[in-house]
Design a protein around this motif. Structure first.
Motif, PDB file in Angstrom:
ATOM      1  N   VAL A  31       0.093  16.504  13.286  1.00  0.00           N
ATOM      2  CA  VAL A  31       1.384  16.774  12.661  1.00  0.00           C
ATOM      3  C   VAL A  31       1.398  18.193  12.112  1.00  0.00           C
ATOM      4  CG1 VAL A  31       2.874  16.145  10.733  1.00  0.00           C
ATOM      5  CG2 VAL A  31       1.756  14.363  12.070  1.00  0.00           C
ATOM      6  N   SER A  32       0.287  18.574  11.509  1.00  0.00           N
ATOM      7  CA  SER A  32       0.198  19.882  10.877  1.00  0.00           C
ATOM      8  C   SER A  32      -1.277  20.248  10.726  1.00  0.00           C
ATOM      9  CB  SER A  32       0.869  19.832   9.498  1.00  0.00           C
ATOM     10  OG  SER A  32       0.553  20.991   8.769  1.00  0.00           O
ATOM     11  N   GLY A 122      10.118  21.054   1.608  1.00  0.00           N
ATOM     12  CA  GLY A 122       9.943  19.613   1.689  1.00  0.00           C
ATOM     13  C   GLY A 122       8.485  19.230   1.764  1.00  0.00           C
ATOM     14  N   ARG A 123       7.606  20.177   1.453  1.00  0.00           N
ATOM     15  CA  ARG A 123       6.178  19.877   1.522  1.00  0.00           C
ATOM     16  C   ARG A 123       5.750  19.143   0.260  1.00  0.00           C
ATOM     17  NH1 ARG A 123       2.930  24.235   4.814  1.00  0.00           N
ATOM     18  NH2 ARG A 123       4.100  23.834   6.679  1.00  0.00           N
ATOM     19  N   THR A 191       1.645  25.395  10.970  1.00  0.00           N
ATOM     20  CA  THR A 191       2.449  25.137  12.167  1.00  0.00           C
ATOM     21  C   THR A 191       1.828  25.896  13.349  1.00  0.00           C
ATOM     22  OG1 THR A 191       3.922  27.022  11.959  1.00  0.00           O
ATOM     23  CG2 THR A 191       4.516  25.066  10.697  1.00  0.00           C
ATOM     24  N   LEU A 409       7.863  -1.526   7.342  1.00  0.00           N
ATOM     25  CA  LEU A 409       7.236  -0.967   6.145  1.00  0.00           C
ATOM     26  C   LEU A 409       8.201  -0.978   4.971  1.00  0.00           C
ATOM     27  CD1 LEU A 409       5.422   2.079   7.764  1.00  0.00           C
ATOM     28  CD2 LEU A 409       4.317   0.079   6.749  1.00  0.00           C
TER      29      LEU A 409
ATOM     30  N   VAL B  37       8.022   5.972   6.868  1.00  0.00           N
ATOM     31  CA  VAL B  37       7.069   6.147   7.957  1.00  0.00           C
ATOM     32  C   VAL B  37       5.940   7.084   7.553  1.00  0.00           C
ATOM     33  CG1 VAL B  37       6.804   6.690  10.393  1.00  0.00           C
ATOM     34  CG2 VAL B  37       8.969   5.835   9.552  1.00  0.00           C
ATOM     35  N   MET B  38       6.291   8.164   6.841  1.00  0.00           N
ATOM     36  CA  MET B  38       5.268   9.121   6.431  1.00  0.00           C
ATOM     37  C   MET B  38       4.240   8.457   5.538  1.00  0.00           C
ATOM     38  SD  MET B  38       7.068  12.602   5.345  1.00  0.00           S
ATOM     39  CE  MET B  38       8.282  13.359   6.365  1.00  0.00           C
ATOM     40  N   LEU B  39       4.688   7.580   4.660  1.00  0.00           N
ATOM     41  CA  LEU B  39       3.755   6.965   3.719  1.00  0.00           C
ATOM     42  C   LEU B  39       2.969   5.842   4.389  1.00  0.00           C
ATOM     43  CD1 LEU B  39       6.087   6.921   0.613  1.00  0.00           C
ATOM     44  CD2 LEU B  39       4.081   8.337   0.924  1.00  0.00           C
ATOM     45  N   LEU B  51       9.434  10.871  -2.417  1.00  0.00           N
ATOM     46  CA  LEU B  51       9.401  11.673  -1.196  1.00  0.00           C
ATOM     47  C   LEU B  51      10.814  11.974  -0.694  1.00  0.00           C
ATOM     48  CD1 LEU B  51       7.594  13.002   0.819  1.00  0.00           C
ATOM     49  CD2 LEU B  51       7.306  10.835   1.997  1.00  0.00           C
ATOM     50  N   LEU B  55      12.523  15.579   0.092  1.00  0.00           N
ATOM     51  CA  LEU B  55      13.058  15.926   1.405  1.00  0.00           C
ATOM     52  C   LEU B  55      14.576  16.112   1.373  1.00  0.00           C
ATOM     53  CD1 LEU B  55      11.005  13.393   3.559  1.00  0.00           C
ATOM     54  CD2 LEU B  55      10.566  15.822   3.306  1.00  0.00           C
ATOM     55  N   LEU B  89      10.527  17.352   9.516  1.00  0.00           N
ATOM     56  CA  LEU B  89      10.382  17.033   8.100  1.00  0.00           C
ATOM     57  C   LEU B  89       8.944  17.162   7.630  1.00  0.00           C
ATOM     58  CD1 LEU B  89      12.773  14.006   7.544  1.00  0.00           C
ATOM     59  CD2 LEU B  89      13.061  16.381   6.848  1.00  0.00           C
ATOM     60  N   LYS B  90       8.006  16.705   8.441  1.00  0.00           N
ATOM     61  CA  LYS B  90       6.630  16.731   7.999  1.00  0.00           C
ATOM     62  C   LYS B  90       5.895  17.966   8.528  1.00  0.00           C
ATOM     63  CE  LYS B  90       3.017  14.822   6.190  1.00  0.00           C
ATOM     64  NZ  LYS B  90       2.575  13.599   5.568  1.00  0.00           N
ATOM     65  N   SER B  91       6.124  18.253   9.806  1.00  0.00           N
ATOM     66  CA  SER B  91       5.349  19.316  10.433  1.00  0.00           C
ATOM     67  C   SER B  91       5.823  20.693   9.999  1.00  0.00           C
ATOM     68  CB  SER B  91       5.483  19.218  11.944  1.00  0.00           C
ATOM     69  OG  SER B  91       6.810  19.530  12.316  1.00  0.00           O
ATOM     70  N   ASN B  92       7.085  20.772   9.552  1.00  0.00           N
ATOM     71  CA  ASN B  92       7.665  22.045   9.157  1.00  0.00           C
ATOM     72  C   ASN B  92       7.843  23.009  10.336  1.00  0.00           C
ATOM     73  OD1 ASN B  92       8.805  23.404   7.012  1.00  0.00           O
ATOM     74  ND2 ASN B  92       7.008  24.725   6.748  1.00  0.00           N
ATOM     75  N   ILE B  93       7.730  22.507  11.559  1.00  0.00           N
ATOM     76  CA  ILE B  93       7.945  23.350  12.730  1.00  0.00           C
ATOM     77  C   ILE B  93       9.451  23.462  12.967  1.00  0.00           C
ATOM     78  CG2 ILE B  93       7.509  23.610  15.204  1.00  0.00           C
ATOM     79  CD1 ILE B  93       5.052  21.829  14.839  1.00  0.00           C
ATOM     80  N   ARG B 305      11.416   8.693  12.543  1.00  0.00           N
ATOM     81  CA  ARG B 305      12.678   8.939  11.837  1.00  0.00           C
ATOM     82  C   ARG B 305      12.769  10.397  11.366  1.00  0.00           C
ATOM     83  NH1 ARG B 305      12.785   4.379  13.480  1.00  0.00           N
ATOM     84  NH2 ARG B 305      13.457   2.526  12.353  1.00  0.00           N
TER      85      ARG B 305
END
Lengths: 526, 342
Positions: A31-32, A122-123, A191, A409, B37-39, B51, B55, B89-93, B305
């Motif tokens: 992901v990163s 958003g980090r 990234t 979840l 999903v991230m958690l 979170l 976001l 959202l997570k990768s920041n790409i 998502r």
């Protein structure tokens, strides 16, 4: 002329470098490559090659060994930890790994106001909240302050006693990155458009998203230098395709096969099956909000009616064990001797118990199974069907249900939640708190509506305990309480299946799911 | 023609805005959000709420009474109009970077699949029509029936197992070999290796392209063969063909020059429609063949998502389909002079 031609021809051949490229098949893309900001296995795996952690794990275990810190020591009441750093280590961009660099990394994760935290993007570094109670200034935060004592000494002051801080910081999330590189790339750091820089055995070369990450050996590595020149980590999402690639020899080793691939791997003389030491638990949770499951006898009857051993034999191909503990076998020292080795499988007794509870004619209940494959439940649906069959044998009619993972979840935590559902956990570090805390602690999910105060207190005592003997005392109490309550019935501790070509030597899989590839050699790879 | 083009382009922009709204609402209506999903297994309602706030997902969708512009959709459209599709959202790409990196992979695969479908489908359809009810017709119809009903993921795995594992002729998946160091120019690797004069890379890339292109191209191939056959049969029965034959023109000339050209019109329509289908089929093909294109990327984003990625991917795919359809419409005029655009 002929000679010249020959030389030119030889020059174009891959000068024995074929034996020097190690190719790993991962089940997806990272992901990163930003430390502290990832929770997925693949990101951690790639990061482990580039970064070192302050404290490390001995190969194939969850026991600690020195990493970037050569030693660490707590004060008498476990409220301050002092780390002594390794001297002469440089980040691969040439800058020094010293106390300033460590303070920079730790602060960035823990302090929400840190100028290089980039939270406007958003980090979140949410793992700090999960494993260390919260962020700078939070009432629940474990860390109070991070202090540079001198150039090679860092002290972490705590708000409350913790004996597990070094274990936590050894987890794969907390790779130490070069402050210079982070400042240079800013919010882009981690990234594909950035260059992640650590002190690890490999140096980042390139990342093509969805395809591969390429790393080169770090010739100046302070530890065991890599025995290959290049590591390519390929993203191969589909498990059947991963096996195809391995069989075709286009990758050298890979992770995350379901147990049913074992036969096919063993049948191929070019491959060896590799079992990762078990460090997870797959279990069935029962919800106190359900009128039947509220009854202690019903839950005990259910735990007795499930033939766990038969299920594990049938679906894990010898790659799993069942016992009556939430903790994987390597942490058996924290189990209570008063709890039996496994739940008794006794359908007749279970039937009688249900009758005693007033349900001689049984009842009907929902069992939710996961829509995704996880190491602890590689094939959730047939496992759920087997559990349902066992329960129907004692008169409980089970409605099997599932839904999209994200919704699953979400819904388990929304009232009224699921009646019974399958879930599990893979540990980050080798302390019982990492397992019990996540499901019974103060911040645990509200999926079973059962959180007795004494359990929360015991968990705090466990975190504060200084010796393993003291810990064992606390956790065996927790083991007894949770076993007797039978809200979460552990079904399996599985050994995730990996596989390699026979020429891959020196691969020691970590129970935690990822390890550094510096010990691996390729002998006779064509 | 000029006004027609302008009108079409204007309409495309409006359609894109409409799609941005639809996909915005759709992705947010799917239960379970990025925070959950991230958690993962770790998730608690409190952590998810925290979170979500980080976001910006806790903001109203369309209108924030306190500060009208501080709502999710207005912000999104505003950024969109500035060419900014946001970041994962997570990768920041940045979504735009990722589209730029991945679209060529999808384009190359789709073009190869289409080429495969046309090269085999068109002649098969023509032969089937000319030799109606013959052995070859039966073969072509049967193959096209099987082709249409074959699930792409199954065909893909089968091809990979047979040709890569069993026979060892072709690589099982990916775009290039492990040691290929080809540096991109256009991102279309086949073209890039030609531009760089790198014969080894060309061969490597071609070998990797074959299996996924066949897997993705099989359904379009079957459809093209069937349409060509029925359309050609239709045209062959028309008066002007009979006239041409009666004039004494060579049969081949009649078929190829007079009949086929007219019969191609519906085929071109189908190719246009298949452009959308190819993008859809790419999702599965790319996942099976570890192909780093937009299909597998959006697919992952949906299970994660990852709103900005899903939005960006869908809007971009819609744009591609619109452009292809415009080209198809324009090509009608080239094929049939009776069709004119005003």
């Amino acid at each position: 002329m002929k000679k010249l031609l020959l030389t030119a021809l030889l020059a174009t051949l891959p000068a024995a470098s074929a034996a020097g490229t190690l190719v790993f098949g991962a089940n997806g893309d990272p992901v990163s490559l930003e430390s502290g900001n990832i929770t997925d296995g693949i990101s951690i795996l790639v990061q482990r090659q580039i970064y070192d952690t302050l404290v490390d794990f001995k190969d194939g275990t969850t026991d600690l060994k020195p990493g970037l810190a050569t030693s660490w020591k707590a004060n008498a009441d476990n409220t301050a930890w002092t780390f002594t750093l390794r001297r002469g280590v440089k980040f691969t961009d040439g800058t020094a790994m010293d106390a300033d660099a460590i303070v920079f990394n730790l602060s960035r994760w823990w302090d929400k106001a840190h100028p290089y935290g980039f939270r406007d993007q958003g980090r979140t570094f949410e793992i700090v909240g999960d494993l260390l109670g919260g962020y700078k200034g939070d009432a629940s935060a474990v860390i109070k302050n991070i202090v540079k004592v001198n150039d090679y000494t860092v002290r972490v002051d705590l708000n409350k006693p913790s004996s597990v801080l070094p274990n936590v910081l050894a987890a794969g999330y907390f790779g130490i990155a070069s402050p210079t590189a982070i400042k240079k790339d800013g919010a882009k750091y981690g990234t594909p458009a950035s260059v992640p820089v650590g002190t690890g055995p490999f140096v980042f070369e390139s990342w093509k998203t969805g395809d591969r990450v390429t790393l080169k050996a770090n010739a100046a590595y302070w530890g065991t230098k890599a025995r290959v020149d290049t590591v390519v980590i390929r993203a191969i999402k589909d498990a059947s395709q991963r096996l195809n690639e391995l069989k075709a020899g286009t990758i050298d080793f890979a992770n995350d096969f379901t147990p049913d691939a074992l036969k096919s791997i063993q049948a191929d003389k070019n491959l060896v099956a590799v079992k990762r030491p078990s460090f997870n638990v797959g279990f069935v949770s029962m919800n106190n909000r359900n009128q039947y499951l509220k009854n202690d006898k019903v839950r005990q009857a259910i735990s007795m009616a499930i033939n766990k051993k038969a299920i594990v034999d049938a679906f894990w191909n010898g790659l799993g064990t069942s016992n009556a503990s939430f903790l994987p076998p390597v942490m058996a020292w924290a189990n209570s001797s008063k709890v039996p080795a496994d739940y008794a499988y006794d359908p007749a007794a279970a039937k009688k118990m249900l009758a005693d509870a007033g349900y001689a004619n049984g009842f009907s209940i929902d069992l939710w199974y996961m829509p995704v494959s996880r190491p602890y439940f590689p094939t959730p649906k047939p496992i759920a069907e087997a559990i349902a069959a066992d329960l129907s044998a004692v008169g409980i009619k089970v409605n099997l249900k599932t839904e999209d993972w994200a919704k699953y979840l979400d819904d388990r935590n929304k009232e009224p939640g699921f009646d019974m559902y399958m879930i599990g956990w893979t540990g980050d570090y080798g302390d019982p708190d990492n397992f019990y805390g996540a499901y019974y602690g103060a911040n645990a999910s509200d999926d079973i509506n059962w959180a007795p105060a004494n359990l929360v207190t015991l968990l705090e005592q466990g975190r504060a305990a200084t010796s393993q003997a003291d810990k064992a005392k606390v956790y065996s109490q927790i083991h007894e309480i949770t076993y007797n309550a039978a809200y979460r019935v552990p079904v399996v501790h599985s050994s995730p299946l990996a596989a390699a070509r026979t020429y891959v030597k020196g691969w020691v899989p970590s129970p935690l799911g990822s390890e550094s590839f510096n010990t691996i050699t390729l002998l006779g790879k064509k | 023609m000029g006004t027609y083009l302008l009108r079409r382009l204007l309409r495309t922009v409006l359609v894109m805005l409409g799609i941005s709204l639809v996909v915005f609402v759709f992705v947010r209506s799917i239960p379970g959000d990025p925070a959950t999903v991230m958690l993962g297994e770790r998730g608690t309602p409190e952590a998810a709420a925290r979170l979500r706030e980080q976001l910006g997902l806790n903001k109203p969708w369309f209108f924030n009474p306190q500060s009208p512009l501080d709502a999710q959709y207005p912000k999104y459209v505003n950024a969109l109009l500035h060419g900014d599709l946001g970041s994962g959202l997570k990768s920041n790409i940045p979504v735009r970077d990722e589209l730029q990196a991945r679209f060529p992979a999808t384009a190359e695969l789709s073009l190869a699949a289409l080429a495969f479908a046309l090269l085999i489908g068109l002649p098969a359809g023509v032969v089937a029509a000319l030799r109606r009810n013959s052995f070859w017709d039966n073969v072509a119809t049967t193959i096209s029936l099987v082709g249409v009903s074959m699930p792409v993921f199954w065909l893909g795995l089968l091809l990979s197992y047979f040709f890569a594992v069993k026979l060892g002729w072709l690589p099982p998946s990916a775009r290039t070999g492990n040691e290929n160091t080809l540096r991109g120019i256009t991102g279309l690797y086949l073209l890039d290796s030609v531009l760089r004069g790198d014969g080894r890379s060309f061969w490597d890339v071609l070998r990797h392209l074959i299996l996924p292109a066949v897997a993705l191209g099989t359904i379009p191939l079957a459809i093209i063969a069937r349409i060509t056959r029925s359309s050609l049969l239709d045209v062959l029965g028309q008066d002007y063909v009979r006239t041409a034959k009666a004039k004494g023109l060579a049969p081949n000339r009649v078929t190829l020059k007079h009949a086929l050209r007219n019969a191609l019109l519906p085929v071109v329509t189908v190719i246009g429609l298949q452009a959308g289908a190819l993008l859809g089929g790419a999702v599965l093909t790319e996942t099976i063949f570890s192909w780093p294109g937009i299909g597998s990327w959006v697919y992952d984003a949906i299970s994660q998502r990852d709103y900005p990625v899903i939005q960006g991917g869908v809007i971009f795919a819609a744009l591609v389909v619109s452009v292809v359809n415009l080209l198809v419409d324009l090509s009608y005029a080239a094929l049939d002079p009776r069709i004119q655009y005003r």
